[in-house]
Write a protein that holds these residues in place. Structure first.
Motif, short mmCIF file in Angstrom:
data_model
loop_
_atom_site.label_atom_id
_atom_site.label_comp_id
_atom_site.label_asym_id
_atom_site.label_seq_id
_atom_site.Cartn_x
_atom_site.Cartn_y
_atom_site.Cartn_z
N GLU A 24 0.68 -1.29 0.10
CA GLU A 24 0.19 -0.09 0.03
C GLU A 24 0.74 1.36 0.06
OE1 GLU A 24 -2.81 -0.01 3.12
OE2 GLU A 24 -3.73 -2.17 2.28
N ARG A 137 -4.36 -8.72 -9.12
CA ARG A 137 -4.36 -6.99 -8.83
C ARG A 137 -3.40 -6.41 -9.86
NH1 ARG A 137 -8.32 -4.61 -5.90
NH2 ARG A 137 -7.24 -3.68 -4.61
N THR A 142 -3.97 -2.01 -6.99
CA THR A 142 -5.16 -1.31 -6.51
C THR A 142 -6.49 -1.55 -7.16
OG1 THR A 142 -4.51 0.57 -8.25
CG2 THR A 142 -3.63 0.74 -6.05
N ARG A 143 -6.23 -2.30 -8.45
CA ARG A 143 -7.40 -2.81 -9.33
C ARG A 143 -7.40 -4.22 -9.49
NH1 ARG A 143 -7.36 1.32 -14.23
NH2 ARG A 143 -6.71 3.01 -13.29
#
Ligand SMILES: O=C(O)c1ccccc1N[C@@H]1O[C@H](COP(=O)(O)O)[C@@H](O)[C@H]1O
Length: 241
Positions: A24, A137, A142-143
């Motif tokens: 993150e 991902r 993030t996707r």
């Protein structure tokens, strides 16, 4: 039996060697100069360096010149990741003299291009399967990008040489690797698998090394080395048997 390869990691964000938690953005702990970190792993006996341009992976710029400087300074094999998504970024990555590149987002978003470069570059292309559960991902993790096993089957049919499998839930947490995930991927492909995420101890490396007969070829080690949970020399001694 082959020994487990170890790939100490140098992830670069804003010019610094960093470690993230769960990948993150904003969770960075900085460990100084990427070149110094890479040279330290090389001096300690590493045969591989896993080098990641995190800004390129997140789409927040890139560290392309610094990454090239680090890759060129290495006498050991280099696996280069982060932001390699088109012909120009692939050419720049391969021009560093790295041994192979690791494609993440591109394998999810531009499968035709990935099939093309697998056909052109063979063993120089690995695909990073970065997963939460069994959902891939991309774009800095993030996707969502589809199902792990469907994508693996597609890449296998296109001749992908190798997979770097990261459990995002484990990455940077020192909670131990996801052995079940590694076993599942090994059962689904005949191609070698590099394990990434969660290594916290020499026992974790022993557990991953026990999967070599199932198809695990290597393990990326990041946070545990920077946090001095063990030394790279100790880790290399463990996998040497
Ligand atoms: O390594 C990380 O901690 C990481 C965190 C968040 C995103 C990506 C990360 N690393 C590696 O970057 C490439 C993917 O880059 P791209 O999608 O091809 O641009 C992949 O190897 C990730 O494991």
């Amino acid at each position: 039996m082959s020994k487990l390869e170890l790939l100490p990691a140098v992830d670069v964000r804003d010019g610094q060697a960093v470690r993230l938690v769960h990948g993150e953005s904003g969770t960075e702990t900085s460990y100084g100069s990427p070149l110094e970190a890479a040279l330290a792993w090389q001096r300690s006996g590493a045969e591989w360096l896993h080098l990641v341009d995190l800004d390129a992976a997140f789409g927040t710029g890139d560290n392309r010149e610094l990454i090239a400087e680090v890759a060129r300074a290495m006498d050991i094999k280099v696996e280069l990741s982060g932001g390699i998504r088109d012909d120009a970024s692939l050419a720049a990555a391969l021009a560093t003299g790295c041994t192979r590149v690791n494609l993440g987002t591109a394998a999810l978003e531009t499968p035709e291009w990935v099939a093309k470069v697998i056909a052109e570059h063979g063993d120089q292309i690995a695909v990073g399967l970065d997963v939460r559960g069994t959902t891939l991902r991309g774009r800095g993790w993030t996707r969502d990008g589809g199902d792990l096993y469907e994508t693996l089957a597609r890449l296998d049919s296109e001749g992908c040489a190798r997979y770097v499998v990261t459990d995002i839930a484990k990455d940077g947490t020192l909670q131990g690797p996801n052995l079940e995930l590694l076993r599942g991927v090994c059962a689904a492909t005949d191609k070698p698998v590099v394990a990434s995420g969660g290594v916290s101890s020499l026992d974790d490396l022993r557990a991953i090394a026990a999967l070599v007969p199932e198809g695990v070829e290597g393990a990326i080690v990041g946070k545990a080395l920077y946090a001095k949970a063990f030394t790279l020399e100790e880790a290399l001694a463990v996998v040497a048997g």
